[in-house]
Design an enzyme around this catalytic site. Structure first.
Site, mmCIF file in Angstrom:
data_model
loop_
_atom_site.group_PDB
_atom_site.id
_atom_site.type_symbol
_atom_site.label_atom_id
_atom_site.label_comp_id
_atom_site.label_asym_id
_atom_site.label_seq_id
_atom_site.Cartn_x
_atom_site.Cartn_y
_atom_site.Cartn_z
ATOM 1 N N ARG A 83 0.816 -1.205 0.000
ATOM 2 C CA ARG A 83 0.000 0.000 0.000
ATOM 3 C C ARG A 83 0.857 1.265 0.000
ATOM 4 O O ARG A 83 0.538 2.235 -0.681
ATOM 5 C CB ARG A 83 -0.968 -0.006 1.194
ATOM 6 C CG ARG A 83 -2.057 1.042 1.082
ATOM 7 C CD ARG A 83 -3.168 0.824 2.075
ATOM 8 N NE ARG A 83 -2.721 0.999 3.450
ATOM 9 C CZ ARG A 83 -3.523 0.910 4.513
ATOM 10 N NH1 ARG A 83 -4.806 0.613 4.338
ATOM 11 N NH2 ARG A 83 -3.050 1.081 5.727
ATOM 12 N N LYS A 186 -2.757 6.551 1.046
ATOM 13 C CA LYS A 186 -2.693 6.975 2.450
ATOM 14 C C LYS A 186 -1.822 8.227 2.550
ATOM 15 O O LYS A 186 -0.620 8.173 2.815
ATOM 16 C CB LYS A 186 -2.165 5.843 3.339
ATOM 17 C CG LYS A 186 -2.567 5.994 4.801
ATOM 18 C CD LYS A 186 -2.381 4.691 5.563
ATOM 19 C CE LYS A 186 -2.709 4.820 7.042
ATOM 20 N NZ LYS A 186 -4.132 5.096 7.288
ATOM 21 N N GLU A 222 -16.070 6.864 3.291
ATOM 22 C CA GLU A 222 -15.309 6.478 4.490
ATOM 23 C C GLU A 222 -15.962 7.042 5.739
ATOM 24 O O GLU A 222 -16.736 7.999 5.687
ATOM 25 C CB GLU A 222 -13.857 6.951 4.396
ATOM 26 C CG GLU A 222 -13.026 6.147 3.423
ATOM 27 C CD GLU A 222 -11.596 5.943 3.916
ATOM 28 O OE1 GLU A 222 -11.189 6.591 4.888
ATOM 29 O OE2 GLU A 222 -10.889 5.119 3.318
#
Length: 343
Positions: A83, A186, A222
């Site tokens: 990620r 992220k 989210e």
């Protein structure tokens, strides 16, 4: 060396605690260098560094656990590596090599082994990998030099109340990320962009803001800094879009749901479907899974009461307990998620 005597392992907040060492690795425009160990909590950074000027900053969050057998295990480090590499490519940064990233994570755990909370305390050792662009930039362009740093800190539950239900709220005037922006990576800016909604939610007595899709405001996105899912009968349903961060915890819970015989659906979830939810939760590395008892649609003045008695539902509870049992060495790691660290 940092002091241990004042740490109450069973009542740790989810916050920074000074430990002994962090590890660092620099990319000089052509290659990643050797791993360096530092006892400093600070970074010597040029004031024009691209991370400060143009937001070239990405990070990860992962946990190591002291198991029932006394062994220390790190959860799904390979997925965290994939990620952060994907985040790096998304922000035109240099992806760290897989072997180097894993070596850094293992090293920082070993160097701070005395800060790994004991089994049964409910706490864990949290690792924060961070990559930043350090090349001085005034014109808008990516850096050529990067710093990867990993520090470790012992943490307790993200929510002080532990595994209990919370209430969240929907405000349509805020977006967490753009439809084709950085939401799936992220990036620190995604979290900064959600702070106003989160603060307003807390002022109104809610634990987080549940964001909707930034394009049409029709679908669930989210939940604060975490992914979201609902349980409908024998189905585990989680929103899917390009603006949602692919949560490693959510991915793991989906596999456990399949192990439990549930059907897993990753798809756009309209707001109105909350009325059909038997259970709901937000999930992520920090909180694992936090049951949600109610979602309030502020703009339409609709209360979606999911838990009538205000207690966690049986499916979310079992999902949470099964994942925790794997992480703590209480249940077989049949999927090979845990990496044993020799400390």
């Amino acid at each position: 060396m940092s002091e241990l005597k004042n740490i109450d392992w069973s009542h740790l907040a989810f916050d920074y605690v000074k430990t002994d060492y962090n590890v660092r690795c620099a990319f000089d425009g052509s290659k990643w260098g050797d791993i360096q160990v530092s006892d400093s909590e600070y970074i010597n950074l040029h004031m024009a560094a691209s991370c400060l000027q143009y937001g070239q900053e990405i990070f990860e969050g992962q946990k190591a656990f002291r198991g029932k057998d006394g062994k220390v295990r790190l959860f799904r480090i390979e997925e965290n590596c994939k990620r952060i590499q994907d985040s790096a490519r998304g922000l035109m940064m240099e992806p760290i090599e897989t072997e180097k990233f894993i070596e850094m994570a293992e090293k920082v755990i070993k160097l701070n082994a005395r800060f790994i909370p004991p089994y049964g305390s409910g706490s864990s050792l949290y690792l924060r990998p961070l990559e930043i662009g350090v090349t001085p930039r005034v014109g808008v362009r990516s850096a050529t030099d990067y710093l990867m740093l990993i520090f470790a800190t012992p943490v307790g539950n993200y929510f002080a109340q532990g595994f209990t239900t919370c209430k969240v709220v929907i405000y349509r005037e805020y977006d967490r990320a753009a439809p084709c922006g950085t939401g799936r990576w992220k990036v620190g800016g995604n979290y900064a962009g959600g702070l106003r909604a989160t603060e307003r939610a807390k002022q109104h007595g809610y634990s987080a803001a549940l964001f909707l899709d930034p394009k049409e405001k029709k679908y669930l996105d989210e939940c604060g800094p975490a992914n979201f899912f609902i349980i409908e009968g024998d189905r585990y349903i989680t929103p899917k879009s390009n603006s949602i961060l692919p949560s490693i915890t959510n991915m793991s819970l989906q596999q456990i749901a399949k192990d439990m015989g549930l059907k897993v659906e990753c798809r756009p979830v309209p707001v109105e479907e909350l009325a059909q939810a038997d259970e709901a939760a937000e999930c992520g590395t920090a909180a694992v899974a936090t049951p949600i008892s109610e979602v309030y649609d502020y703009d339409n003045d609709i209360h979606y009461v999911i838990s009538k008695d205000g207690k966690p539902g049986p499916v979310v509870t079992e999902l949470y307990q099964r994942l925790q049992a794997i992480q703590k060495g209480e249940a077989p790691d049949v999927h090979g998620w845990m990496r044993e660290i020799d400390v």
